[in-house]
Design a protein around this motif. Structure first.
Motif, short mmCIF file in Angstrom:
data_model
loop_
_atom_site.label_atom_id
_atom_site.label_comp_id
_atom_site.label_asym_id
_atom_site.label_seq_id
_atom_site.Cartn_x
_atom_site.Cartn_y
_atom_site.Cartn_z
N UNK A 119 0.84 -1.20 0.00
CA UNK A 119 0.00 0.00 0.00
C UNK A 119 0.88 1.25 0.00
N UNK A 120 0.42 2.23 -0.74
CA UNK A 120 1.12 3.52 -0.79
C UNK A 120 0.13 4.59 -0.35
N UNK A 121 0.61 5.53 0.46
CA UNK A 121 -0.25 6.63 0.90
C UNK A 121 0.30 7.94 0.35
N UNK A 122 -0.57 8.71 -0.29
CA UNK A 122 -0.19 10.03 -0.82
C UNK A 122 -1.17 11.02 -0.21
N UNK A 123 -0.67 11.89 0.70
CA UNK A 123 -1.62 12.68 1.49
C UNK A 123 -1.00 13.96 2.05
N UNK A 125 -2.64 15.49 4.97
CA UNK A 125 -3.21 15.74 6.30
C UNK A 125 -2.18 15.41 7.38
N UNK A 126 -2.36 16.00 8.56
CA UNK A 126 -1.42 15.73 9.65
C UNK A 126 -1.64 14.32 10.20
N UNK A 127 -0.65 13.82 10.88
CA UNK A 127 -0.70 12.52 11.56
C UNK A 127 -1.11 11.35 10.66
N UNK A 128 -0.26 11.02 9.67
CA UNK A 128 -0.57 9.88 8.81
C UNK A 128 -0.50 8.56 9.59
N UNK A 129 -1.40 7.63 9.28
CA UNK A 129 -1.39 6.32 9.92
C UNK A 129 -0.21 5.50 9.44
N UNK A 130 -0.02 4.34 10.07
CA UNK A 130 1.15 3.53 9.73
C UNK A 130 0.77 2.30 8.93
N UNK A 131 -0.36 2.38 8.22
CA UNK A 131 -0.86 1.20 7.51
C UNK A 131 -0.19 0.99 6.16
N UNK A 132 0.47 2.01 5.63
CA UNK A 132 1.02 1.91 4.28
C UNK A 132 2.49 1.50 4.29
N UNK A 133 2.93 0.84 3.21
CA UNK A 133 4.32 0.42 3.10
C UNK A 133 5.20 1.58 2.64
N UNK A 134 4.57 2.52 1.95
CA UNK A 134 5.32 3.68 1.46
C UNK A 134 4.43 4.90 1.68
N UNK A 135 5.00 5.93 2.30
CA UNK A 135 4.16 7.08 2.67
C UNK A 135 4.73 8.38 2.12
N UNK A 136 3.91 9.08 1.35
CA UNK A 136 4.21 10.46 0.98
C UNK A 136 3.24 11.33 1.79
N UNK A 137 3.72 11.89 2.89
CA UNK A 137 2.84 12.70 3.73
C UNK A 137 3.45 14.09 3.89
N UNK A 138 2.79 15.10 3.33
CA UNK A 138 3.29 16.46 3.38
C UNK A 138 2.17 17.44 3.74
N UNK A 139 1.95 17.63 5.06
CA UNK A 139 0.86 18.52 5.48
C UNK A 139 1.04 19.96 5.00
N UNK A 140 2.25 20.34 4.61
CA UNK A 140 2.45 21.71 4.13
C UNK A 140 1.98 21.91 2.69
N UNK A 141 1.63 20.81 2.01
CA UNK A 141 1.14 20.92 0.63
C UNK A 141 -0.29 21.47 0.60
N UNK A 142 -0.58 22.25 -0.42
CA UNK A 142 -1.92 22.82 -0.57
C UNK A 142 -2.96 21.73 -0.78
N UNK A 143 -2.56 20.65 -1.43
CA UNK A 143 -3.53 19.62 -1.81
C UNK A 143 -2.79 18.33 -2.12
N UNK A 144 -3.54 17.23 -2.10
CA UNK A 144 -2.95 15.96 -2.52
C UNK A 144 -2.65 16.00 -4.01
N UNK A 145 -3.41 16.79 -4.75
CA UNK A 145 -3.15 16.93 -6.19
C UNK A 145 -1.81 17.62 -6.44
N UNK A 146 -1.50 18.65 -5.66
CA UNK A 146 -0.18 19.29 -5.81
C UNK A 146 0.92 18.28 -5.53
N UNK A 147 0.77 17.53 -4.43
CA UNK A 147 1.75 16.52 -4.07
C UNK A 147 1.88 15.47 -5.17
#
Ligand code: MN
Length: 351
Positions: A119-123, A125-147
């Protein structure tokens, strides 16, 4: 554009993508423009790489997004549970977009939990869960689309990006930033906007369809809420709007119709926080917005067991609308110390 992605994570993602055939993309319940834009944006891109891709969403997407290419191809869990279950079971890779915790998938969480593939997470929001094998988590991004755009660019796939994919990504950026009026201080955003426009996106059309257009009933319901139901509490710099079921039904309420109402009172000079309470079939939906870091998430949490961001939060209250309003209004003195520094006079008069 500033490089913010870690090359090793991007490389890992590239290797993951290489080996897989069937990909499932998913997003949070009550999906918005960013959730749908990012999943469909990835769908188009991955399909152009020859992948077999399905977008599976927890419940219906708003009709305002039906112009997006690929909208009708999404599988909706609440409508086809069996089929969605099969898509998850058959997947070689699941990519989650625009949510931090599996609980954000609501009843569909089970499918994600039971899924054994990577599983890959692209997000963003703050406090990403630990369910994904690969995580792109950037709360400073305007949107998941920007990321998502940044990840695609880093993967060297900008040239592969179709107009369809670009349109979906731009839609998420536009809806999450309210057409570049909030959360859009980073100069990079405008470079990304330029690159998406160079793909031929019709920005004016996206703004009109995804952001502005609404039904007759929705417009009138908002006008009614503001002119008839807005309560201002000058001493606390706050406001409350309550709508019961009968009032919503009078204006032919459809899901999403009251979306923007909670924001409107914060436009009043001096209003620091705004609460919107709407009587639903099984609960009262509470939404809150604020300015100047007034912690409405704390109020939602302490009063109703909800949560969210400092200036945008919500909750569900199980009880009557009147009871919910009472609890809220009675609590105002308790939170007024957070107003310190708010010296501006509130613009208000009795009509
Ligand atoms: Mn988002």
């Amino acid at each position: 554009m500033n490089r913010i992605l870690d090359t090793r994570t991007v490389d890992k993602f590239a290797r993951l993508l290489e080996g897989v055939g069937q990909i499932v993309l998913t997003c949070h319940v009550r999906p918005d423009g960013d959730a749908i834009g990012s999943t469909l944006g990835w769908m188009h891109l991955l399909e152009s790489l020859g992948k077999s891709v399905a977008v599976v969403i927890p419940d219906n997407a708003p009709r305002s997004l039906s112009f997006l290419p690929g909208f009708d191809r999404m599988a909706v869990f609440t409508r086809h549970e069996e089929y969605c279950g099969k898509l998850f079971r058959d997947a070689d890779l699941v990519i989650g977009c625009d949510f931090n915790q599996p609980s954000r998938l609501d009843r569909m969480q089970r499918l994600l939990d039971e899924c054994v593939c990577p599983k890959v997470l692209i997000d963003h929001h703050v406090e990403p869960g630990s369910f994904a094998d690969l995580v792109f988590s950037f709360p400073e991004m305007s949107s998941t689309c920007e990321l998502s755009f940044r990840i695609m660019a880093e993967l060297g796939l900008y040239s592969e990006m179709s107009l369809e994919s670009a349109t979906c990504l731009l839609t998420g950026m536009i809806t999450d930033t309210k057409n570049f009026t909030v959360n859009c201080q980073s100069p990079d955003i405008y470079e990304i906007l330029q690159r998406l426009l160079e793909k031929g996106c019709d920005k004016n059309r996206i703004v009109r369809l995804a952001l502005m257009e609404k039904s007759y009933g929705a417009l009138l319901l908002e006008a009614y809420a503001l002119s008839e139901k807005l309560e201002v509490f000058p001493e606390f710099h706050g406001s409350v709007i309550c709508l019961d079921k009968a009032e919503c039904e009078r204006f032919h309420y459809e899901k999403g119709d009251t979306e923007g109402i909670v924001n409107r009172p914060t436009e009043i000079r001096g209003v620091t926080f705004s609460f919107f309470l709407r009587e639903d079939s099984d609960c009262v939906k509470v939404s809150a917005r604020s300015v100047m870091d007034f912690p409405v998430n704390l109020m939602c949490k302490e009063l109703f067991g909800g949560g969210g961001h400092v200036m945008a939060a919500g909750a569900e209250f199980h009880g009557s609308l009147e009871e919910c309003r009472r609890i809220l209004v009675d609590s105002f003195p308790k939170y007024s110390h957070f107003l310190k520094g708010r010296t501006e006079k509130l613009d208000y008069f009795e009509i």
